[in-house]
Design an enzyme around this catalytic site. Structure first.
Site, PDB file in Angstrom:
ATOM      1  N   ILE A   1      -3.079   0.594   6.013  1.00 16.27           N
ATOM      2  CA  ILE A   1      -2.798  -0.580   5.303  1.00 16.27           C
ATOM      3  C   ILE A   1      -4.444  -0.682   5.658  1.00 16.27           C
ATOM      4  CG2 ILE A   1      -0.146  -1.021   5.353  1.00 16.27           C
ATOM      5  CD1 ILE A   1      -1.077  -2.045   8.246  1.00 16.27           C
ATOM      6  N   ASP A   2      -5.531  -0.278   5.689  1.00 14.21           N
ATOM      7  CA  ASP A   2      -6.890  -0.158   5.831  1.00 14.21           C
ATOM      8  C   ASP A   2      -7.024  -1.460   4.827  1.00 14.21           C
ATOM      9  OD1 ASP A   2      -9.570  -1.136   6.215  1.00 14.21           O
ATOM     10  OD2 ASP A   2      -9.991   0.769   6.372  1.00 14.21           O
ATOM     11  N   PRO A   3      -7.327  -2.745   4.911  1.00 18.24           N
ATOM     12  CA  PRO A   3      -7.380  -4.080   3.822  1.00 18.24           C
ATOM     13  C   PRO A   3      -8.941  -3.724   3.750  1.00 18.24           C
ATOM     14  CG  PRO A   3      -8.189  -4.891   6.022  1.00 18.24           C
ATOM     15  CD  PRO A   3      -7.878  -3.818   6.465  1.00 18.24           C
ATOM     16  N   PHE A   4     -10.057  -2.709   4.185  1.00 13.59           N
ATOM     17  CA  PHE A   4     -11.334  -2.053   3.556  1.00 13.59           C
ATOM     18  C   PHE A   4     -11.318  -0.633   2.998  1.00 13.59           C
ATOM     19  CE2 PHE A   4     -11.559  -4.923   7.486  1.00 13.59           C
ATOM     20  CZ  PHE A   4     -12.811  -5.645   6.657  1.00 13.59           C
TER      21      PHE A   4
END
Length: 107
Positions: free
Chosen positions: A83-86
């Site tokens: 779920i890494d936003p980047f």
């Protein structure tokens, strides 16, 4: 409640807790894992793209977490999510699906 299901992703935090627990709590936790009420997703020591700058570190991170799960619970993670936003590297998906043999990936 046997109908409730939970997941754990980063093994580094779980292992720290595990090493400090008395045997009675470890046995209860092992029962939850055996019954499928707690499932390890990804199984790395930490989230790869957050902690591992190269392929070697990503592979070591995955191996360390998977070895912990195998040693204490005789299980293998079946799926992963990130779920890494980047965003994610192409290596991340390849490593977890092809190399680690996970049948499901959630991004």
């Amino acid at each position: 409640n046997a109908d409730r299901k939970f997941i754990a992703v980063e093994l580094g935090f779980f292992a720290r807790w595990w090493y400090e627990m008395p045997e009675s709590k470890k046995e209860r936790m092992a029962t939850l894992i055996k019954n499928g009420q707690l499932e390890f997703i990804n199984g790395g020591w930490a989230m790869h793209d957050e902690a591992c700058p190269s392929f070697i570190e990503m592979a070591d991170n995955t191996l360390r977490g998977h070895q912990f799960i195998q040693k204490y619970f005789q299980k293998q993670p079946r799926g992963t999510w990130q779920i890494d936003p980047f965003g994610h590297t192409a290596t991340q998906a390849w490593l977890l699906s092809y190399e680690a043999g996970m049948p499901s990936l959630f991004w």
